[in-house]
Design an enzyme around this catalytic site. Structure first.
Site, mmCIF file in Angstrom:
data_model
loop_
_atom_site.group_PDB
_atom_site.id
_atom_site.type_symbol
_atom_site.label_atom_id
_atom_site.label_comp_id
_atom_site.label_asym_id
_atom_site.label_seq_id
_atom_site.Cartn_x
_atom_site.Cartn_y
_atom_site.Cartn_z
ATOM 1 N N TYR A 230 -13.387 6.647 -13.715
ATOM 2 C CA TYR A 230 -13.432 5.430 -12.885
ATOM 3 C C TYR A 230 -14.010 4.252 -13.681
ATOM 4 O O TYR A 230 -13.406 3.180 -13.748
ATOM 5 C CB TYR A 230 -14.263 5.692 -11.629
ATOM 6 C CG TYR A 230 -14.290 4.525 -10.655
ATOM 7 C CD1 TYR A 230 -13.191 4.248 -9.836
ATOM 8 C CD2 TYR A 230 -15.403 3.696 -10.548
ATOM 9 C CE1 TYR A 230 -13.205 3.183 -8.947
ATOM 10 C CE2 TYR A 230 -15.427 2.627 -9.659
ATOM 11 C CZ TYR A 230 -14.320 2.379 -8.860
ATOM 12 O OH TYR A 230 -14.347 1.309 -7.976
ATOM 13 N N ASP B 8 4.009 2.554 -4.266
ATOM 14 C CA ASP B 8 2.918 3.027 -5.119
ATOM 15 C C ASP B 8 2.870 2.168 -6.387
ATOM 16 O O ASP B 8 3.836 2.176 -7.171
ATOM 17 C CB ASP B 8 3.194 4.499 -5.467
ATOM 18 C CG ASP B 8 2.057 5.150 -6.233
ATOM 19 O OD1 ASP B 8 1.325 4.427 -6.947
ATOM 20 O OD2 ASP B 8 1.928 6.380 -6.144
ATOM 21 N N LYS C 56 -12.077 0.804 -15.055
ATOM 22 C CA LYS C 56 -12.472 -0.541 -14.616
ATOM 23 C C LYS C 56 -12.864 -1.421 -15.814
ATOM 24 O O LYS C 56 -12.630 -2.634 -15.796
ATOM 25 C CB LYS C 56 -13.605 -0.449 -13.604
ATOM 26 C CG LYS C 56 -13.183 0.214 -12.284
ATOM 27 C CD LYS C 56 -12.030 -0.517 -11.613
ATOM 28 C CE LYS C 56 -11.793 -0.059 -10.192
ATOM 29 N NZ LYS C 56 -10.685 -0.802 -9.548
ATOM 30 N N SER D 296 -15.017 -3.368 -11.212
ATOM 31 C CA SER D 296 -16.175 -2.808 -10.501
ATOM 32 C C SER D 296 -17.411 -2.975 -11.374
ATOM 33 O O SER D 296 -17.298 -3.054 -12.613
ATOM 34 C CB SER D 296 -15.959 -1.315 -10.250
ATOM 35 O OG SER D 296 -17.163 -0.703 -9.821
ATOM 36 N N ASP E 281 0.863 -1.187 0.000
ATOM 37 C CA ASP E 281 0.000 0.000 0.000
ATOM 38 C C ASP E 281 0.896 1.231 0.000
ATOM 39 O O ASP E 281 2.025 1.181 0.490
ATOM 40 C CB ASP E 281 -0.904 0.018 1.242
ATOM 41 C CG ASP E 281 -2.198 0.797 0.996
ATOM 42 O OD1 ASP E 281 -3.267 0.161 0.882
ATOM 43 O OD2 ASP E 281 -2.133 2.056 0.908
HETATM 44 P P1 NAD Z 1 -10.118 1.629 0.053
HETATM 45 O O1 NAD Z 1 -9.943 3.055 -0.300
HETATM 46 O O2 NAD Z 1 -10.722 1.273 1.366
HETATM 47 O O3 NAD Z 1 -8.722 0.856 -0.079
HETATM 48 C C1 NAD Z 1 -7.898 1.061 -1.194
HETATM 49 C C2 NAD Z 1 -6.444 0.996 -0.736
HETATM 50 O O4 NAD Z 1 -5.627 1.124 -1.907
HETATM 51 C C3 NAD Z 1 -6.047 2.142 0.203
HETATM 52 O O5 NAD Z 1 -5.416 1.625 1.359
HETATM 53 C C4 NAD Z 1 -5.102 2.991 -0.645
HETATM 54 O O6 NAD Z 1 -4.079 3.628 0.110
HETATM 55 C C5 NAD Z 1 -4.527 1.952 -1.603
HETATM 56 N N1 NAD Z 1 -4.010 2.545 -2.840
HETATM 57 C C6 NAD Z 1 -4.667 3.414 -3.677
HETATM 58 N N2 NAD Z 1 -3.871 3.739 -4.697
HETATM 59 C C7 NAD Z 1 -2.689 3.072 -4.514
HETATM 60 C C8 NAD Z 1 -1.488 3.011 -5.245
HETATM 61 N N3 NAD Z 1 -1.314 3.714 -6.375
HETATM 62 N N4 NAD Z 1 -0.483 2.225 -4.774
HETATM 63 C C9 NAD Z 1 -0.639 1.516 -3.640
HETATM 64 N N5 NAD Z 1 -1.757 1.542 -2.896
HETATM 65 C C10 NAD Z 1 -2.770 2.309 -3.331
HETATM 66 O O7 NAD Z 1 -10.949 0.982 -1.146
HETATM 67 P P2 NAD Z 1 -11.791 -0.375 -1.337
HETATM 68 O O8 NAD Z 1 -13.211 0.011 -1.402
HETATM 69 O O9 NAD Z 1 -11.337 -1.435 -0.413
HETATM 70 O O10 NAD Z 1 -11.370 -0.713 -2.837
HETATM 71 C C11 NAD Z 1 -10.566 -1.793 -3.219
HETATM 72 C C12 NAD Z 1 -10.795 -2.062 -4.700
HETATM 73 O O11 NAD Z 1 -12.158 -2.442 -4.912
HETATM 74 C C13 NAD Z 1 -10.556 -0.838 -5.601
HETATM 75 O O12 NAD Z 1 -9.922 -1.259 -6.785
HETATM 76 C C14 NAD Z 1 -11.945 -0.337 -5.890
HETATM 77 O O13 NAD Z 1 -12.022 0.391 -7.091
HETATM 78 C C15 NAD Z 1 -12.709 -1.646 -5.946
HETATM 79 N N6 NAD Z 1 -14.157 -1.509 -5.747
HETATM 80 C C16 NAD Z 1 -14.651 -1.035 -4.569
HETATM 81 C C17 NAD Z 1 -16.035 -0.910 -4.410
HETATM 82 C C18 NAD Z 1 -16.647 -0.370 -3.138
HETATM 83 O O14 NAD Z 1 -17.858 -0.082 -3.131
HETATM 84 N N7 NAD Z 1 -15.905 -0.217 -2.049
HETATM 85 C C19 NAD Z 1 -16.900 -1.279 -5.451
HETATM 86 C C20 NAD Z 1 -16.355 -1.762 -6.632
HETATM 87 C C21 NAD Z 1 -14.978 -1.875 -6.764
#
Ligand code: NAD
Length: 250
Positions: free
Chosen positions: A147, A56, A151, A134, A34
């Site tokens: 976004y 990153d 995806k 997503s 992360d």
């Molecule tokens: P979140 O924000 O809780 O966690 C995402 C994590 O990714 C964070 O800890 C952030 O610091 C890390 N991150 C972001 N960019 C980064 C980078 N460039 N390098 C390293 N780390 C990085 O989000 P989440 O909801 O757990 O999402 C996880 C995945 O699920 C994402 O790809 C998101 O698009 C996808 N998603 C989430 C949802 C939802 O409703 N939560 C729905 C569909 C898809």
């Protein structure tokens, strides 16, 4: 027997952290990646059989360093979960190129870079990749030009990877989560959006991080040994329905 190794990106919170814990419960060791160093350190407190890597995934130099650290730590990689993602909802007219690139560089470039760098290790282990897209990549909606498009790209990239890496025994699948109450979602979901999702989802609720993680760990396991190139919605039925659900419920 030695532990299997998974690498989970975006592992400091949300779906990535829940997935990490599910892997650990199944006896795997996990490289938690992360870019939020503080949150990553907190999240990993008390967890055994993990290696934290604060980098990153959108930066090619960082990605090379991540793989080097994994090689030094475990020497092998059985599963890669490309979960790190950012959400930024805005109208097309207000999405300038910088905003577009910020979303693309993590959500799409990051998946490309991480998978390519991990490919030699994954091929050696005949391992698995799960990319997190997503429902916004499956169905267009307002405010999701960057976004949703990122995806949709992840979904197709997964199928390209499955097509090319199948001959090396590497399986690649893609999950499209429905809404989950994580920091990412709650930053962009207003009460109106939350209500609309409840209306449009047959199961009538948001999913949990574990409900997404369970499908991720299944796809990385031997139980999914003949599953590759698939885009799987884990969304309470959102993708499968049309109009009229709230009226029928009434
Ligand atoms: P979140 O924000 O809780 O966690 C995402 C994590 O990714 C964070 O800890 C952030 O610091 C890390 N991150 C972001 N960019 C980064 C980078 N460039 N390098 C390293 N780390 C990085 O989000 P989440 O909801 O757990 O999402 C996880 C995945 O699920 C994402 O790809 C998101 O698009 C996808 N998603 C989430 C949802 C939802 O409703 N939560 C729905 C569909 C898809």
């Amino acid at each position: 027997m030695s532990r299997k190794t998974a690498l989970v990106t975006g592992a400091a919170r949300g779906i990535g952290l829940a997935t990490t814990k599910l892997f650990l419960a199944e006896g795997w060791q996990v490289a938690m990646v992360d870019r939020d160093c503080e949150e990553l350190a907190q999240a990993s407190e008390g967890l055994e059989n993990v290696k934290t890597i604060c980098r990153d995934v959108s930066q090619a130099g960082d990605v090379e360093a991540i793989i080097t650290e994994v090689i030094d730590w475990s020497g092998e990689l059985d599963a890669l979960v490309n979960n790190a993602g950012v959400a930024d909802f805005g109208p097309i007219d207000e999405t300038d190129f910088a905003r577009w690139r910020t979303v693309m560089e993590t959500n799409l470039d990051g998946v490309f870079l991480m998978s390519q760098a991990a490919a030699p290790l994954l091929q050696k282990a005949r391992g698995a990749v799960v990319n997190i897209a997503s429902i916004s990549g499956l169905r267009a909606s307002t405010l999701r030009v960057a976004y949703g498009t990122s995806k949709a790209g992840v979904m197709h990239l997964s199928q390209q990877q499955a097509a090319e890496w199948g001959e090396h025994g590497v399986r690649v699948n893609c999950i499209c989560p429905g809404p989950v109450r994580t920091k990412l979602a709650m930053a962009v979901h207003t009460q109106d959006i939350i209500d609309a999702y409840h209306d449009a989802i047959p199961l009538g609720r948001y999913g949990s991080e574990e409900e997404i993680g369970n499908v991720i760990t299944f796809l990385c396991s031997e139980k999914a040994s003949y599953v590759t190139g698939q885009v799987i919605s884990v969304d309470g039925g959102f993708q499968s329905t049309g109009i009229g659900l709230p009226s029928l419920r009434g």
